[in-house]
Design an enzyme around this catalytic site. Structure first.
Site, PDB file in Angstrom:
ATOM      1  NE  ARG A  48      -2.444   0.889   3.638  1.00 47.45           N
ATOM      2  CZ  ARG A  48      -2.042   1.917   4.398  1.00 47.45           C
ATOM      3  NH1 ARG A  48      -2.114   3.154   3.941  1.00 47.45           N
ATOM      4  NH2 ARG A  48      -1.567   1.699   5.615  1.00 47.45           N
ATOM      5  CE1 TYR A 102     -14.489   6.280 -19.316  1.00 41.64           C
ATOM      6  CE2 TYR A 102     -13.422   6.977 -17.283  1.00 41.64           C
ATOM      7  CZ  TYR A 102     -14.102   6.014 -18.021  1.00 41.64           C
ATOM      8  OH  TYR A 102     -14.385   4.806 -17.448  1.00 41.64           O
ATOM      9  CG  ASP A 174      -7.593  10.423 -19.349  1.00 32.45           C
ATOM     10  OD1 ASP A 174      -6.705   9.703 -19.851  1.00 32.45           O
ATOM     11  OD2 ASP A 174      -8.717   9.985 -19.019  1.00 32.45           O
ATOM     12  CE  LYS A 199      -9.848   1.828 -21.106  1.00 26.15           C
ATOM     13  NZ  LYS A 199      -9.798   2.102 -19.684  1.00 26.15           N
TER      14      LYS A 199
END
Length: 389
Positions: A48, A102, A174, A199
């Site tokens: 983490r 998006y 982005d 992606k």
């Protein structure tokens, strides 16, 4: 050898690996431990904390690809975007979002930011003047997306960066649709770069991940937020992502070529009304895209004529897959109104120009003749069905 002078495929292959000092293997070993020693060590490691050996190494590769000082890997693109936004925004701040955005990011803005006391505005366009109109005294961040999802609009990165810097405002992008192969926003003055690594970075439709890249100073702030939100990625998936990144340059080059040929084919198809692809000279921002992109990308969108029902068109495809995501080796199509932008109201979709007939097309690496043939037979079959109905 100067790392800054290495070619993109060399960076993809060699930067940011974990050396196998025990067996001298060609690939990075996987360190899957969730418990590391804390005494007599230089780094207290914990998944983490984004600092396991595989996490750290991959961060170096991603930073090199985006010309950034540091980068971090997250559990998803939205984990990366939300963490970055909430790092640099606080109660009383205002953020300007690009209109063409998006759907997941749009939903985050309209459903969550006000809970944190953060106000926001959406531009009415994507020109520099559109961003300037929305600035307020308390604006702290401008957020852009170029090429945008799903209409492939192009935003002037250098222009937006210049505007923001003149006002002491941060910029964030982005960069998913472009990938670091086709566009490096930091070179144009953008401060923070985000990706859905699901992606093009993953590229095989089997990884869910996100990335934030920026300066060392900015990434130290992102880190402090990230360890609280806990959006880290398992080391096995980190290892898979490193594997995938080695071929990203080759994959994206082929996808760029396929998209360019597909866009040209669709432009000549009488059953296609509009084609959105920045590589087309007819695209309104073609010259701008050419000036800030190394390639025009593997994504495009198009609108079917009224004679071709979108749902039936999808059902008649034999090779191209109707699928939610994008950027895999296989070509996929989706309807933004029912997938990526389903959370937006019909009115807001209309404002962006997202019509019910719009098809988002992610080009894979198949032979282009097979892809155009599949489009042609699907349209023919749908029209035939309607004639006999």
């Amino acid at each position: 050898m100067n790392p800054e002078k290495k070619g993109i495929n060399t960076i993809c292959t060699h930067e940011g690996g974990v050396e196998d000092v025990l067996f001298k293997g060609a690939t990075s070993p996987i360190y899957t431990s969730t418990s590391y020693a804390f005494e007599d060590v230089d780094v207290k490691r914990y998944p983490r904390y984004f600092n396991t050996p595989n996490q750290e190494a991959l961060g170096k590769k991603l930073a090199a690809l985006e010309h950034a000082e540091q980068a971090m890997i997250f559990g998803s693109g939205m984990a990366a975007i939300s963490t970055a936004l909430l790092t640099f925004l606080q109660a009383g701040d205002h953020v300007v979002f690009q209109q063409t955005l998006y759907g997941g990011t749009y939903n985050l803005a309209v459903t969550q930011l006000e809970r944190f006391g953060i106000s926001y505005s959406f531009t009415t366009g994507w020109q520099v003047m559109d961003f300037e109109r929305e600035l307020k005294d308390n604006t702290k961040l401008i957020y852009v997306e170029t090429p945008s999802n799903p209409l492939l609009t192009i935003t002037d990165l250098a222009g937006v960066s210049k505007l923001a810097k003149s006002k002491g405002i941060m910029t964030m992008i982005d960069n998913t649709f472009a990938s670091p192969i086709n566009q490096n926003p930091i070179d144009f003055g953008i401060d923070v770069v985000c990706h859905s690594a699901t992606k093009y970075m993953g590229g095989h439709s089997d990884i869910c991940a996100g990335v934030v890249a920026s300066s060392k100073e900015n990434m130290e702030r992102v880190y402090q937020t990230a360890i609280c939100f806990g959006g880290s990625l398992s080391d096995y998936t980190v290892w898979l992502l490193e594997r995938s990144l080695k071929t990203m340059g080759l994959r994206v080059k082929e996808q760029n070529a396929n998209a360019a040929q597909m866009a040209a084919y669709l432009m000549e198809n009488p059953d296609i009304l509009n084609v959105h692809y920045p590589g087309l000279e007819s695209h309104p921002d073609h010259l701008l895209a050419k000036s800030q992109m190394n390639g025009f990308g593997g994504m495009l969108s198009f609108e079917l004529s009224d004679e071709v029902d979108v749902s039936q068109f999808f059902k008649q495809l034999k090779l191209i897959k109707p699928s939610m995501s994008l950027a895999g080796l296989e070509s996929t199509v989706s309807a933004p109104v029912t997938t990526s932008h389903a959370l937006m109201s019909p009115e807001d979709r209309q404002k962006q120009g997202i019509r019910d007939s719009l098809v988002r097309f992610s080009l894979g690496i198949e032979n282009i003749e097979d892809l155009t043939g599949d489009i042609e037979q699907a349209i023919k079959e749908v029209k035939s069905m309607q004639v006999h109905a």
